[in-house]
Design an enzyme around this catalytic site. Structure first.
Site, PDB file in Angstrom:
ATOM      1  N   ASP A  94     -21.455 -56.503   0.506  1.00 47.50           N
ATOM      2  CA  ASP A  94     -20.350 -57.415   0.791  1.00 47.50           C
ATOM      3  C   ASP A  94     -20.289 -58.588  -0.182  1.00 47.50           C
ATOM      4  O   ASP A  94     -21.145 -59.473  -0.151  1.00 47.50           O
ATOM      5  CB  ASP A  94     -20.515 -57.916   2.228  1.00 47.50           C
ATOM      6  CG  ASP A  94     -19.331 -58.738   2.703  1.00 47.50           C
ATOM      7  OD1 ASP A  94     -18.262 -58.655   2.071  1.00 47.50           O
ATOM      8  OD2 ASP A  94     -19.478 -59.466   3.692  1.00 47.50           O
ATOM      9  N   ASP A 278     -13.028 -59.143  -2.256  1.00 43.14           N
ATOM     10  CA  ASP A 278     -13.991 -58.935  -1.171  1.00 43.14           C
ATOM     11  C   ASP A 278     -14.214 -57.466  -0.830  1.00 43.14           C
ATOM     12  O   ASP A 278     -13.387 -56.840  -0.170  1.00 43.14           O
ATOM     13  CB  ASP A 278     -13.507 -59.698   0.067  1.00 43.14           C
ATOM     14  CG  ASP A 278     -14.482 -59.582   1.225  1.00 43.14           C
ATOM     15  OD1 ASP A 278     -15.622 -59.141   1.015  1.00 43.14           O
ATOM     16  OD2 ASP A 278     -14.086 -59.935   2.351  1.00 43.14           O
TER      17      ASP A 278
END
Ligand SMILES: *[C@@H]1O[C@H](CO)[C@@H](O)[C@H](O)[C@H]1NC(C)=O
Ligand SMILES: *[C@@H]1O[C@H](CO)[C@@H](O)[C@H](O)[C@H]1NC(C)=O
Ligand SMILES: *[C@@H]1O[C@H](CO)[C@@H](O)[C@H](O)[C@H]1NC(C)=O
Ligand SMILES: *[C@@H]1O[C@H](CO)[C@@H](O)[C@H](O)[C@H]1NC(C)=O
Length: 397
Positions: A94, A278
């Protein structure tokens, strides 16, 4: 995933239990070992599941902040081992958050056992485990959250080990699986719990312990139908993009760059705002005014979703020929085919792949079409149009 707040146990209990994740498929192992020094590459396992609109709507209604991030659909995870005895876990990689946490063997998923499908961690079985006896809590912008205890242990990525890595052993979570957050330390969830100071997260430790030269990594999610992609700490694969990597400046304390404009069907829509790149977010989120105009062009409509909130939907059979181009401040241009903007729900409707948020997030449906080199030391993100290929030409950064 974007970590929005660090918070106390009380706040956590109020929000943690609303998202019920679905059954998950155990991904195949794809991690490959490469002996080259200076970088560590890691295979992504891609899992796909339809969007669950009921869950989305719950989420949207509950959320006190303006955005509801939908993190269903394809997700990108990789095998990482923790502990002296190399306990293997499949973690979401992430770029939108900065903490590593793992699901404890005795953890409570909220509710069910789905959080254990991707591996659990048994601290008692690792002789290098050291509890820091401090509580850990994180809440992501999609409304999910986790809590546990801070600790230190050995972390092994594709055969390369770092020791005494700070991580959290999670005992309660509403997230599908553990997360390896690799953003800046400034977005770590230490929030006063361990004092206000940040700590060395995984990419920093890889550098400090001499495994990579630069706190940099590159991201190749691969094509929309691929079963695997590649993530490289400390390296860049020059075979996997076309043209030149264009270096964009990081514009905030998160991994954002400046998105200048968007081009669709002969019209340019000005944006001029920071955009977060992201890997832990599925869709694309743009400011409401821009989304309204793009929706009109694309034929997407804002409609009530399930139990509350409004989301953009599109006809599942909409004509998806053509593409959308994202122009960045320093001249990088990434073209995304419009087929990336139709997401089937489990009720036969289709969600549009662009939704409203005041904070721009370019999630996986954008990132699959770019090759990205995040350099956290230089505070730059270099991007180019991706080239899907099994060829590889990796150089150390
Ligand atoms: C969708 O989400 C809702 C609410 O979270 C849950 O009750 C339901 O079981 C989910 N449906 C599927 C098919 O997973
Ligand atoms: C889809 O749109 C394109 C461009 O507008 C057009 O050329 C094509 O014929 C359309 N396809 C269908 C199946 O309608
Ligand atoms: C990106 O597109 C803009 C606007 O069309 C153009 O000025 C710029 O030269 C392009 N950049 C590259 C690297 O091709
Ligand atoms: C590998 O990438 C480097 C750096 O871009 C380039 O100079 C070299 O020619 C490439 N090698 C091959 C075999 O393509």
């Amino acid at each position: 995933m974007v970590a929005i707040i660090t918070f106390t146990r009380q706040v956590f209990l109020a929000v943690a239990f609303a998202l019920l994740a679905q059954g998950a498929i155990i991904p195949e192992e794809v991690a490959k070992r490469d002996g080259s020094p200076g970088f560590v590459s890691l295979g992504f396992d891609v899992t796909r599941k339809p969007l669950n609109l009921t869950a989305v709507a719950h989420n949207h209604k509950r959320d006190s902040i303006s955005e509801s991030l939908i993190n269903e659909g394809p997700s990108y995870a990789a095998k990482v081992s923790v502990g002296s005895n190399n306990q293997e876990l499949t973690l979401i990689i992430d770029t939108g958050s900065s903490d590593l946490w793992v699901v404890d063997k005795h953890a409570v998923c909220a509710p069910g056992d789905y959080c254990k499908v991707y591996g659990t961690f048994d601290p008692g079985a690792s002789s290098s485990y050291q509890s820091l006896h401090e509580p850990f809590a994180i809440q992501y912008a999609d409304g999910t959250a986790s809590q546990g205890t801070w600790a230190k242990d050995t972390v092994t990525i594709n055969g390369v080990s770092i020791t005494e890595q700070q991580l959290a052993d999670v005992s309660l979570t509403a997230v599908n699986q553990g997360i390896l957050g690799i953003g800046f330390p400034t977005t770590e969830s230490v929030g006063g719990l361990l004092g206000s100071s940040t700590y060395d997260n995984v990419p920093i430790t890889l550098k400090k312990q001499g495994k990579i030269k630069t706190n940099a990594y590159s991201l190749y999610l691969n094509s929309p139908t691929a079963e695997s992609g590649t993530f490289i700490f400390g390296g860049v694969d020059n075979a996997k993009y076309s043209g030149e990597l264009v270096e964009e400046k990081v514009t905030s304390s998160a991994l954002t760059i400046s998105l200048s404009s968007i081009y669709l069907k002969g019209a340019t829509y000005s944006v001029a705002k920071d955009a977060l790149l992201d890997s832990g977010t599925t869709l694309t989120y743009l400011p409401p005014a821009v989304v309204r105009e793009l929706a009109q062009q694309a034929g997407a409509q804002l409609r009530p979703a399930g139990l509350g909130g409004l989301l953009y939907f599109i006809d599942c059979n909409a004509n998806t020929s053509g593409s959308t181009t994202f122009n960045f401040a320093n001249g990088a241009n990434i073209t995304v085919p419009n087929s990336e903007y139709i997401f089937p729900n489990n009720d036969g409707t289709c969600l549009w792949g662009i939704q409203e948020s005041n904070d721009i997030i370019l999630g996986d449906n954008f990132l699959r079409h770019a090759y990205l080199l995040y350099n956290l030391d230089a505070k730059t993100i270099s991007i180019a149009q991706v080239k899907y290929t099994s060829e590889s030409n990796i150089s150390t950064v």
